[in-house]
Scaffold this motif. Structure first.
Motif, PDB file in Angstrom:
ATOM      1  N   SER A 184       0.817  -1.220   0.000  1.00 20.07           N
ATOM      2  CA  SER A 184       0.000   0.000   0.000  1.00 20.07           C
ATOM      3  C   SER A 184       0.843   1.259   0.000  1.00 20.07           C
ATOM      4  N   LEU A 185       2.162   1.098   0.219  1.00 21.13           N
ATOM      5  CA  LEU A 185       2.969   2.302   0.468  1.00 21.13           C
ATOM      6  C   LEU A 185       2.660   3.403  -0.524  1.00 21.13           C
ATOM      7  N   ARG A 186       2.558   3.064  -1.791  1.00 23.18           N
ATOM      8  CA  ARG A 186       2.340   4.122  -2.788  1.00 23.18           C
ATOM      9  C   ARG A 186       0.948   4.022  -3.398  1.00 23.18           C
ATOM     10  N   ALA A 187       0.052   3.331  -2.679  1.00 19.38           N
ATOM     11  CA  ALA A 187      -1.240   3.044  -3.308  1.00 19.38           C
ATOM     12  C   ALA A 187      -2.112   4.288  -3.356  1.00 19.38           C
ATOM     13  N   GLU A 188      -2.928   4.332  -4.408  1.00 20.34           N
ATOM     14  CA  GLU A 188      -3.877   5.429  -4.546  1.00 20.34           C
ATOM     15  C   GLU A 188      -4.803   5.490  -3.327  1.00 20.34           C
ATOM     16  N   ALA A 189      -5.232   4.291  -2.914  1.00 19.89           N
ATOM     17  CA  ALA A 189      -6.235   4.232  -1.846  1.00 19.89           C
ATOM     18  C   ALA A 189      -5.740   4.943  -0.601  1.00 19.89           C
ATOM     19  N   TYR A 249     -13.244  -8.373  -5.482  1.00 19.56           N
ATOM     20  CA  TYR A 249     -11.786  -8.438  -5.661  1.00 19.56           C
ATOM     21  C   TYR A 249     -11.353  -7.501  -6.777  1.00 19.56           C
ATOM     22  N   GLN A 250     -12.145  -7.473  -7.839  1.00 20.32           N
ATOM     23  CA  GLN A 250     -11.721  -6.644  -8.959  1.00 20.32           C
ATOM     24  C   GLN A 250     -11.868  -5.167  -8.619  1.00 20.32           C
ATOM     25  N   GLY A 251     -12.957  -4.835  -7.896  1.00 20.00           N
ATOM     26  CA  GLY A 251     -13.217  -3.425  -7.652  1.00 20.00           C
ATOM     27  C   GLY A 251     -12.319  -2.844  -6.572  1.00 20.00           C
ATOM     28  N   ALA A 252     -11.984  -3.649  -5.588  1.00 21.69           N
ATOM     29  CA  ALA A 252     -11.241  -3.116  -4.454  1.00 21.69           C
ATOM     30  C   ALA A 252      -9.836  -2.709  -4.882  1.00 21.69           C
ATOM     31  N   PRO A 253      -9.215  -1.781  -4.121  1.00 21.36           N
ATOM     32  CA  PRO A 253      -7.802  -1.469  -4.375  1.00 21.36           C
ATOM     33  C   PRO A 253      -6.969  -2.744  -4.266  1.00 21.36           C
ATOM     34  N   THR A 254      -6.021  -2.913  -5.190  1.00 28.32           N
ATOM     35  CA  THR A 254      -5.345  -4.212  -5.268  1.00 28.32           C
ATOM     36  C   THR A 254      -4.692  -4.648  -3.957  1.00 28.32           C
ATOM     37  N   PRO A 255      -4.032  -3.741  -3.196  1.00 31.55           N
ATOM     38  CA  PRO A 255      -3.465  -4.229  -1.925  1.00 31.55           C
ATOM     39  C   PRO A 255      -4.536  -4.829  -1.031  1.00 31.55           C
ATOM     40  N   ILE A 256      -5.708  -4.185  -1.020  1.00 30.87           N
ATOM     41  CA  ILE A 256      -6.798  -4.707  -0.191  1.00 30.87           C
ATOM     42  C   ILE A 256      -7.260  -6.043  -0.740  1.00 30.87           C
ATOM     43  N   ALA A 308       9.216   4.131  -9.352  1.00 27.36           N
ATOM     44  CA  ALA A 308       9.948   2.965  -8.853  1.00 27.36           C
ATOM     45  C   ALA A 308       9.244   2.407  -7.615  1.00 27.36           C
ATOM     46  N   GLN A 309       9.158   1.112  -7.512  1.00 32.05           N
ATOM     47  CA  GLN A 309       8.448   0.519  -6.379  1.00 32.05           C
ATOM     48  C   GLN A 309       9.194  -0.717  -5.903  1.00 32.05           C
ATOM     49  N   PRO A 310      10.401  -0.513  -5.353  1.00 27.67           N
ATOM     50  CA  PRO A 310      11.206  -1.678  -4.945  1.00 27.67           C
ATOM     51  C   PRO A 310      10.448  -2.585  -3.993  1.00 27.67           C
ATOM     52  N   GLU A 311       9.655  -1.988  -3.087  1.00 27.21           N
ATOM     53  CA  GLU A 311       9.048  -2.842  -2.050  1.00 27.21           C
ATOM     54  C   GLU A 311       8.107  -3.860  -2.677  1.00 27.21           C
ATOM     55  N   VAL A 312       7.435  -3.471  -3.761  1.00 29.15           N
ATOM     56  CA  VAL A 312       6.495  -4.418  -4.366  1.00 29.15           C
ATOM     57  C   VAL A 312       7.250  -5.591  -4.964  1.00 29.15           C
TER      58      VAL A 312
END
Lengths: 514, 669, 184, 514, 99
Positions: free
Chosen positions: D103-108, D246-253, D474-478
């Motif tokens: 979630s670190l950089r997530a839109e949600a 699943y499809q609608g929710a933010p992907t991390p969730i 960049a998203q190293p954590e992912v």
């Protein structure tokens, strides 16, 4: 308790990993090739050192892997798999060499998969633990999925997907069967075990054995393949890259039938015996059907494809004749078929390159003219394929037929028609490519050094085995006989009471025939 | 050196020759390859003589030696050594085979001189001789089968030697397949014998035979019939003869060697070798005798009608082998094999002569286009005529003694066999007729252009074409070379034909009834155990029978003279009178068409059915398609209920609860 | 005890009527009111079942607080007359049938049970039964964890509500041009 | 009144056993407070770090509390901290950690505000822990709600995306229907037994004077409760919300729901059926087996035509739930262990896959469409390999943990006389190959030849300022998460014994199993 | 008054609630129907509590009330958010996710 087998087993994979991660691809391909050579060398030493006197396992490695599931890391070699391992080692060398000198996109991935495949195949031949066998059996599919899908021709993705799904459908059923066998054979309070030796000792009710045998048969028949489970054959053979196809058809197809001898017959004799008739019918049908289709094909790959359905039919027939001769024939025939199919596909590669890539008989022909060496190699291989007396395949086939006659004379007679058909389609194959008027796109050139280096050694091995097939037989004899003895006993107590070997001529009249 | 070592030597010479020629195929200058090959065969011939001498030194009972080099294959209830058996019969065959082969090699050196595949040719030829010798020296069934199949393979390779001719390759595959049928027969027979006698060695089997089998034991008869299947496939006896005429697609020396002198007689050798079995299974022996007789008559009649020079000789070969089969089946082993030998001589000779003539015709083979070569090719004429005389059984020629002796034995067996003998005499007459039909039509009457050209000293040369199909050929890609060779012009051919002519004329003298019966005596030890050993016509009767045969022969020649030289019109009248018969004979009794109908078409149709119906509809359609179809339907259903309507999901949930609760309610009550 | 029975039937009828009202009334605003009525009726039933504290809670918390919240929201988004047209076709028409089926199953279960206690008005219970004291004691002892968890849940829910309903920068102007905007 | 107050004395509270739960609850409150501070540093760094810390602390405490065989309920039988509960809690915590990283950089997060987002996440995790430890009907219900309500919010938290809100509403409504059903079921069970603690319920059932095993009231209650739980575990036919949400929710969730919610639901399944109702197994066994079969079939066939990776994984998660249900059905210790082990494996596999989806949908204009991973093999092997491994593992290929898990499940079902269920699992995995292999093919074999799914491509409508490119950096954590999970999948595929030990401990915590 | 009466009544209310969820398209009303279902549950709980003479059921019911409140809050929150984003306040219009 030795580590040798583990070394042989993981040498290719290790080399590939090191190469893929550390080395440039030019070096990497050679490293992989070196690894295959290493395996071959190791196996040759093993052949020399093998004690043909003992029927038991040799070079055994036996460690606990997953105690909870009773899965052991158990490798071993006996007369049964010795030569299949050798076949694998021999087959991989030319195919890798063939690839080394050709350009691929993403070569690292290609050679990694090639090596992984060798490890998986070796593993499934060496495994002495049912679960371990299943592991390697399924693992094989991964590299081949990538090899076919990544470097194939034509509708390759569809082909490889079909191939993997088809094969895995079988082998997952086998997985269920294997687990069931392990779980149901566990005595109350006993620890579950998948060690084949242990399973052979434990017993299950014949009813259970019967449906489990069917599950196994599903896997093995698809893998072989036998009629009518060969649906994946045409597409896969059309679009698989040739060196890979050589391995697929030459080596992989043996794993299934090998499984019958290694697992099914010893652990589930009643089950095997119960379906003997059915399986023999399937085998005989495959022989006739495969042959009939082999000489009605136009694509050279498919000719070989269907011919190997017929060949595998013979092998299955030999196994389920439940007779030492038949089983022995099956064993040596597995090796022989591998030895002839690999060069056949490489030769197809050469031929296609002489005809602007065309692989259809109607466009080929007349290549022999300026390619006498190629023609010679080809003619030897073809004669071996059609089991011409004097070739090792003849020994295999005659033993298989004798075994079949012994117990199921009628089927044996029908099957022997397959020998004639084999002559028809192989000679047709040879003539339509090498003889007659040259095809439109054909320009005749002889094999170049590299291809020769890949093909000739195999032909040499064929000739050598043809001169001295006993080399195989007397190493595999004891183990093979031991494997089928259980099922044989179920079938005819008489046969096993009789001391195998020399039968005194005089008493023959009073020996009741099964 | 004793006989056994000579025996191995006999085998190793041709192998060595083959390897040398084939490995150095592109390095050997000129005709060297040919000479090497011939030398190799000469080597085996000399070693055969070595065997012969050594055997003669031994006492009668000890003239059968077995030696095994290594264990070939062994498992439970199954043991086979790589073993050879040297006994008079084997030695006799070796002598004939290697001797004739040597001469034919020499002939080929010249005949094939300008062929593209010179080295390949001699490699094949050596390979063949090796296989043939292996066949006759084999000490057990498996080795026999190996040799048996090897000669088949060699014959295939040589028949389709000019592999650009579609006709040649077709003939090759035909011959090979029919031979494989024979092999399968042998394999099954071998199993039956192994199963009963527990051995695959000749000795083991023969020793066990008397203990294991009753006379006419069912299994034994079956085994013998299967052996006959093999024998007849090789020896082109009815109904498996169709491949031999087509085999004439091969180079003429090949026809001479394989399809006249040696390989095709292997069947006769086999029956002779298996005589203990056949005498124990008289039914099988009779079957074989009858088929042999039928074949000899049938082939002779066809030979009268066909016009292709080589094919006439081919049918004559079939017919002559019929005599041999008859002979060995009625236990006339000596005469049978004697005829095998003499036939090898004169038939090889005839083919060589034919080859020479064909050379002069620049590859044309139909006797309709030939004539009057008498002056142009005196040497060929003389030798060919000698051969024809021997074939016709003209008194005191080789054929005269051998053929009629067989018939004599048949009569001596009495009862039904007399009929067979009568048929044999009838065919002998026909034989004489067609033999001289060839001679008169090729060498007499007014000369054809080629002949006249040759008299002028120039060898005719046409655009090369396939004699069978008439299609044009380009000689630079592996067809018989640009120029042709005739005996008159190349000494090796003469050198080969001369001796054969002598042999054809005089070889009969080694077996003159009542005077010297060398062959019989030599073969004595092998057939000592024969239960018909005492069946033997008295010298007197034998001479009368020879007389009858001789007269018939002369009569046949006379008739041929009458029709083809004296009253030519007669020929056409006869043809018109018996038109139907002529076409029937000319089409070889329609055997090929029959087989086409019975086997070729059905199998091909089966293949097509499999490819177009079973594969697509069943394997792909039902099995694969079925599974995928089910899955597809399922997934579309799953998507259909996934409407995206919240209330729909709620409903599904409600339904689920209801169903679950209902199940529990039912299961509880 | 006719009084009880009368009370029951009155309350029951009222409850059912309220429930039906919630479902059938077109205007969400009326639906809310129907629910309030329903809740009150339930409260009386609770009383009949000797659950005084719960009855009180029902009226105060539920019918009071929660429903007020509803009313506010309805007022905020405008309780537009929801046209009853079709009412979602098939599902709308067949759904109730399944609901009825489930109801029948439930009744079978309730009436078919082997527990005879169901057909009794329950054991005599002391005066303290259902009193705040007793409930409170249970909440603090036996059911401490659920109690705490529930209170924690309230907190979380509050946070959630904040997250959802908080006004956001950059949204209002986007509404103007967002094509989806009109879709509503 | 005063009297009544007097006899109130606080129950004994085992703080040690309770500590992990307290860590998460407390953590959530702290995080929420911190979230109120405006500074960028706090929002961007401190809040996630605090969340991670509280989760790690919980993990640590959990390991400290871990002692196999201890089954004492604590706090008046409201909770138990046996190894089963703790082990599953460990899964929730790990899933939480992963979610925080993803979630670190997530839109949600930007939409909901980091403080609230993380607080809700922790709240949901606490709910799961409560649920896993619950041994009391009321606690179960509270736990479920505490788990769900924050998730409703989180699903809708990407407020500018229409589908996110839709997912939130759908999940809320259907979820509430489900929990209402559950409540009613629990009420009936309570009515039938008069008890709220599992242990005393188990005693009450069948005991003289108590309610009979086959009492309709009880069974109906069980049915409705099962429905409520099956809904959470997305077991067919209660699965339908899964793909949409699943499809609608933010992907991390989505990731979190896929791995954690399912685990929690199965946890309570195990408690309810294998502890409270274990004696009635013969009654509910077949029904549950039927549900499992339906789930396996529906899930697999439903996944085949999907384009959206999230949706595809959702369907596949349905199928996986079916596999795991098999372990519940047999109601044996072996089954319990198998389910737990598979839950762990399942977490690894899905995390790897979802992490890749997260990484891709941020940078690719295709969003989570399958086209977004096209030719990932060349483009980003470090993402392609984890995805490949995860797909192979989900399909049950050997040398991955997925194979071990499936093996164990089949073993359990055979051992529990549900062999046919084992075969259903196998058949299901065969079908699943179709879509798993397709994903691999798209990544490695070039999409131009891959036969694409049948569902028409649906573009996600952005609302307001939402744009996928917003997160494109960049998203190293992912990648880290993906690689770590994949590596673990392989590692445990080769050396699963640690998992087995844990599973054995967890299995030991339910007595009364066969 | 027998407990059974109360139970049957609660069953009816429960089913009416479900029927409402199935028939109504306005999420607000759907929430109300959910309240109905929960209350049905409460009624059953309290009835059983009376039947067993144990107050556990009542406590359960009390907690359910709290939970119901939480659901309402979140539900209303989502509805408000929908409204804010000019999205249709109609569950049938919200079927973008399907298949």
């Amino acid at each position: 308790m030795t580590i040798h087998l583990s070394i042989v087993l993981f040498m290719p994979l290790a080399a590939a990993l090191v190469g893929a991660l550390l080395l440039p691809q030019q070096v990497m391909r050679w490293l992989v090739f070196a690894a295959t050579l290493g395996v071959l060398a190791y196996v040759v030493v093993m052949l020399a050192d093998f004690d043909s006197g003992s029927r038991g396992l040799q070079y055994v490695t036996d460690d606990s892997w997953i105690p909870e599931l009773g899965i052991r890391y158990q490798l071993g070699v006996d007369g049964l798999n010795l030569f299949l391992i050798a076949l694998t080692a021999i087959a991989w060398v030319p195919c890798t060499l063939w690839s080394v000198f050709r350009e691929h996109e993403r070569p690292k991935l290609y050679f990694f998969n090639l090596a992984l495949a060798e490890t998986a195949v070796l593993g499934s031949f060496m495994a002495q633990d049912l679960a371990l066998f299943v592991v390697f059996f399924d693992l094989m599919l991964v590299p081949f999925y990538f090899l076919i899908g990544g470097w194939g021709t034509g509708d390759r993705v569809r082909a490889t997907t079909k191939f993997v799904i088809y094969t895995l459908a079988g082998s997952l059923l086998m997985l269920a069967g294997a687990v069931a066998l392990g779980a149901l054979s566990t005595p109350d309070g006993g620890q579950i075990s998948f060690s084949i030796a242990e399973l052979t000792r434990r017993s299950t009710s014949s009813g259970t054995q019967e449906w489990i045998v069917l599950l196994f048969a599903a896997a093995f028949f698809v893998k072989a393949p036998l009629f009518p489970l060969h649906g994946w054959i045409p597409e896969t053979y059309r679009s698989t890259p040739l060196p890979v196809l050589a391995l697929l058809s030459g080596v992989l197809s043996k794993v299934g039938v090998y499984g019958f001898l290694r697992i099914v017959l010893p652990t589930m004799p009643q089950g095997a015996q119960h379906f003997q008739e059915l399986f023999i019918v399937v085998a005989v049908f495959s022989i006739l059907y495969g042959s009939a289709l082999a000489f009605s094909q136009d694509n050279v790959r498919l000719v070989v494809a269907y011919s190997s359905i017929a060949q595998l039919g013979f092998i299955t027939l030999g196994i389920f004749s439940l007779d030492p001769k038949g089983a022995q024939g099956a064993v040596i025939q597995m090796v022989n078929h591998g030895l002839v199919v690999v060069p056949l596909f490489l030769i197809i590669g050469v031929i296609a390159s002489r005809a602007r890539g065309s692989e259809s008989l109607s466009e080929l022909g007349g290549i022999a003219f300026r390619a006498p060496v190629l023609a010679t190699l080809f003619v030897i291989v073809s004669f071996a394929t059609l089991a011409m007396p004097g070739s090792p395949n003849f020994v295999g086939e005659i033993l298989i037929l004798f075994g079949a006659f012994e117990n199921k004379l009628a089927y044996g007679l029908v099957a022997s028609a397959g020998v004639v058909l084999a002559a028809v389609y192989m000679i047709r194959f040879f003539q339509r490519t090498m003889h007659n008027r040259p095809g439109p796109a054909v320009e005749s050139r002889d094999v170049d050094r590299l291809d020769f280096a890949a093909i000739a050694p195999l032909v040499a091995v064929i000739v050598a085995l043809g001169l001295y097939p006993q080399f195989v037989l007397h190493r595999s004899d004891k183990a093979t006989t031991a494997r089928i003895s259980a099922a044989q006993q179920v079938q005819s107590p008489v046969a096993s009471r009789q001391s195998p070997g020399t039968r005194p001529v005089m008493v023959l009249k009073d020996v009741p025939k099964p | 050196m004793d006989a056994i070592s000579f025996g191995w030597l006999v085998l190793s010479f041709p192998v060595a020759g083959m390897l040398t020629v084939s490995l150095l195929w592109n390095r050997l200058p000129g005709r060297l390859g040919g000479w090497i090959a011939s030398g190799a065969i000469l080597g085996s011939f000399l070693s055969s003589i070595g065997m012969f001498v050594d055997l003669q030194d031994r006492p009668e009972h000890a003239r059968s030696l077995v030696d095994s080099a290594w264990t070939y294959a062994a498992t439970v209830d199954f043991k086979v050594d790589m073993s050879i058996l040297v006994d008079p019969l084997a030695v006799f065959m070796c002598l004939v085979v290697s001797g004739v082969s040597f001469l034919i090699h020499v002939y080929s050196v010249a005949y094939m001189a300008s062929d593209r595949g010179y080295s390949r040719y001699f490699a094949y030829l050596n390979y063949f001789v090796f296989s043939m010798l292996l066949l006759v020296l084999a000490g057990n069934f498996v080795v026999l089968i190996i040799g048996w199949a090897f000669v088949g393979a060699a014959s295939y390779l040589l028949i389709s030697f000019w592999y650009r001719r579609a006709t040649a390759t077709y003939a090759g595959i035909k011959a090979f397949v029919i031979n494989v049928v024979g092999d399968v027969g042998l394999v099954i027979a071998a199993f039956l014998l192994l199963d009963k006698t527990g051995s695959l060695d000749y000795r083991g089997i023969f020793q066990a035979t008397d203990n294991v089998f009753r006379v006419d034991d069912g299994t034994l008869v079956a085994a013998c019939l299967l052996i006959l299947l093999g024998a007849f496939a090789k020896s082109a006896q009815l109904p498996l003869h169709t491949w031999l005429p087509d085999a004439m697609e091969g180079p003429t020396p090949v026809s001479a060697l394989i399809h006249a002198a040696t390989m095709v007689t292997a069947g006769v050798y086999l029956i002779a070798r298996m005589h203990p079995l056949f005498e124990m299974a008289p039914t099988a022996a009779d079957v074989s005798a009858i088929i042999g007789t039928a074949t000899l008559l049938f082939a002779a009649t066809v030979a009268v009608a066909v016009t292709d020079l080589k094919r006439i000789i081919a049918y004559s070969t079939i017919s002559q082998i019929g005599y041999m089969v008859l002979g060995v089946s009625v236990a006339a082993y000596g005469p049978g094999l004697f005829h095998l030998m003499t036939h090898a001589f004169f038939k090889a000779l005839l083919f060589m002569g034919a080859g020479s003539v064909i050379g002069a015709m620049s590859a044309a083979q139909s006797i309709d286009r030939m004539g009057g070569f008498r002056k142009a090719m005196p040497f060929t004429f003389v030798t060919f005529t000698v051969g024809a005389l021997a074939l016709a059984g003209f008194p005191l020629t080789a054929g005269f003694f051998s053929k009629d002796e067989i018939l004599g034995f048949a009569i001596a067996r009495g009862s039904g066999y007399v009929v067979l003998a009568v048929v044999g005499y009838l065919a002998a007459f026909v034989t004489a007729f067609y033999a001289f039909r060839m001679v008169f039509r090729v060498f007499f009457r007014n000369a054809v252009p080629e002949a006249r050209e040759l008299e002028k000293g120039h060898l005719a040369h046409h655009e090369p074409e396939n004699p069978a199909s008439g299609e044009k050929e380009d000689t630079d890609v592996g067809f018989p070379g640009p120029e042709h060779h005739i005996a008159e012009r190349s000494w090796p051919m003469k050198a080969a034909m001369g001796p054969l002519a002598l042999l054809a004329a005089l070889a009969g003298l080694v077996q003159v009834p009542g005077i010297d019966e060398a062959v019989d005596k030599f073969l004595e030890p092998t057939f000592a155990d024969s239960r018909y050993a005492d069946v033997h016509p008295s010298t007197g009767t034998e001479w009368t029978e020879l007389g009858i045969g001789g007269l018939l022969g002369i009569a046949g020649i006379g008739l041929a003279y009458l029709i083809y030289l004296r009253r030519r019109s007669l020929r056409l009248q006869i043809r018109e009178r018996f038109d139907a018969l002529h076409t029937f004979l000319f089409n070889k009794w329609y055997f090929d068409e029959l087989y086409e109908l019975l086997f070729t078409r059905p199998v091909a149709a089966l293949g097509r059915f499999g490819r177009n119906v079973v594969e697509t509809d069943f394997v792909q359609g039902t099995i694969v398609g079925g599974a995928t179809g089910v899955v597809r339907v399922g997934s579309s259903f799953a998507r259909a209920i996934q409407t995206g309507y919240l209330r729909g999901y709620a409903l599904m949930l409600l339904v689920g609860v209801g169903a679950l609760a209902l199940y529990f309610l039912i299961s509880s009550s | 005890m006719w009084f009880e029975q009368v009370m029951f039937f009155v309350a029951a009828v009222l409850a059912l009527a309220g429930a039906l009202g919630v479902v059938r009334l077109r205007n969400p605003f009326y639906s809310v009111l129907a629910l309030v009525a329903h809740l009150v009726a339930l409260a009386t039933l609770f009383l009949l079942l000797r659950a005084q504290f719960l009855a009180a809670a029902q009226v105060v918390v539920y019918a009071g607080a929660v429903m007020v919240l509803y009313v506010f929201v309805v007022a905020y988004i405008g309780g537009q007359e929801e046209p009853m047209r079709g009412e979602g076709g098939l599902i709308g028409s067949f759904g109730p049938l399944f609901a009825a089926a489930l109801g029948i199953e439930l009744c079978i279960a309730i009436l078919g049970t082997g527990l005879d206690a169901v057909d009794s008005r329950g054991p005599d219970v002391g005066a303290g039964f259902g009193s705040p004291a007793q409930v409170g004691a249970l909440l603090l002892q036996k059911f401490l964890v659920p109690f705490e968890a529930a209170s924690y849940l309230l907190l979380v829910a509050a946070v959630g509500a904040v997250v959802l309903a908080r006004r956001r920068r950059g949204l209002e102007e986007s509404e103007a041009r967002s094509p989806v905007g009109e879709a509503g | 009144m005063t009297l009544t107050i007097a006899d109130v004395h606080a129950p004994v509270i085992d703080y040690r056993a309770l500590s992990p739960l307290m860590a998460t609850v407390g953590g959530s409150i702290v995080v929420m407070m911190a979230g109120l501070l405006r500074p960028r540093f706090v929002q961007r760094v401190l809040v996630p770090v605090l969340t991670a810390l509280s989760l790690l602390a919980a993990l640590g405490l959990l390991i400290w509390v871990w002692e196999p065989g201890d089954q004492r309920p604590i706090i008046e039988g409201a909770l138990t901290t046996d190894t089963l509960a703790l082990g599953l809690s460990a899964l929730f915590l790990v899933a939480g950690l992963v979610t925080v990283l993803l979630s670190l950089r997530a839109e949600a997060v930007r939409e909901a505000g980091p403080g609230e987002y993380c607080a809700l996440l922790l709240g949901s995790i606490s709910g799961m822990v409560v649920l896993a430890e619950a041994t009391n009907l009321i606690t179960v219900f509270v736990g479920i709600e505490l788990l769900s309500i924050p998730l409703y919010v989180l699903c809708a938290s990407e407020l500018r995306r229409e589908t996110s809100l839709e997912a939130g509403l759908k999940y809320l409504v259907i979820g509430s229907v489900g929990s209402a059903t559950l409540l009613y079921g629990l009420a009936l069970v309570y009515g039938a037994t008069g008890q709220t603690d599992f242990a005393s319920i188990a005693d009450a059932i069948g005991s003289e004077g108590g309610v009979g095993i086959t009492d309709p009231l009880l069974l109906t209650g069980v049915a409705m409760a099962a429905t409520g739980l099956a809904f959470k575990a997305s077991v067919a036919p209660f699965h339908q919300w899964t793909p949409d949400v699943y499809q609608g929710a933010p992907t991390p969730i989505t990731t979190f729901m896929a791995v954690a919610t399912k685990a929690a639901a199965l946890a309570i399944f195990l408690r309810l059926f294998d502890q409270a109702l274990v004696d009635t197994q013969t009654d509910w066994g077949p029904a549950l087996a039927a549900l499992a079969t339906a789930t396996i079939v529906i899930g697999n066939v439903g996944a085949i035509p999907q384009r959206s990776l999230k949706r595809l994984l959702a369907w596949s998660s349905v199928a996986q739930a079916g596999y795991m249900l098999a372990g519940v059905v047999v109601a044996t210790t072996l089954g319990l262990r198998a389910t737990c082990l598979y839950l762990a494996v399942y977490l690894l596999m899905n995390v790897a896959a979802f992490a890749v989806v997260v990484a891709r949908e941020r940078v690719s204009e295709h969003g989570d469409d399958i086209a977004s991973i096209e030719n990932l093999g060349q483009a980003e092997p470090w993402l392609a390999w984890p995805m490949t491994i995860s797909m192979l593992a989900l399909a049950g290929f050997p040398a991955t943990a997925g194979f071990i898990g499936k093996f164990y499940l089949i073993d359990a079902s055979v051992d529990g006389n549900y062999t046919w269920l084992g075969i259903v699992i196998v058949v299901g995995s065969v079908v699943s190959l179709v879509y798993y292999l397709r994903v691999i093919a798209v990544m490695w074999l070039g999409r131009y030849e891959v036969e694409m799914p049948t569902v028409p491509r649906r573009r996600v409508k952005p609302i307001g300022g939402w744009s996928p490119e917003a997160g494109a950096r960049a998203q190293p954590e992912v990648s880290l998460v993906a690689i770590a999970a994949a590596a673990a999948t392989i590692l445990f595929g080769l050396w699963p014994n640690p998992l087995f030990d844990a599973a054995r401990d967890m299995g030991s915590s339910l007595s009364g199993l066969f | 008054m027998d407990v059974a009466w109360f139970l049957v009544l609660s069953a009816f209310i429960f089913c009416i609630g479900i029927a409402g969820v199935l028939t109504r398209r306005n999420p607000l009303v759907v929430l109300l129907c959910l309240e109905l279902m929960l209350n049905a549950g409460n009624l059953a709980l309290i009835a059983f509590a009376r039947m067993h003479g144990g107050a556990a059921g009542q406590v359960f019911a009390l907690i359910v009330m709290v939970i119901a409140a939480c659901e309402v809050v979140v539900g209303l929150g989502i509805i408000v958010a929908l409204y804010r984003h000019r999205l249709p306040i109609d569950v049938d219009e919200l079927s973008e996710l399907r298949g």
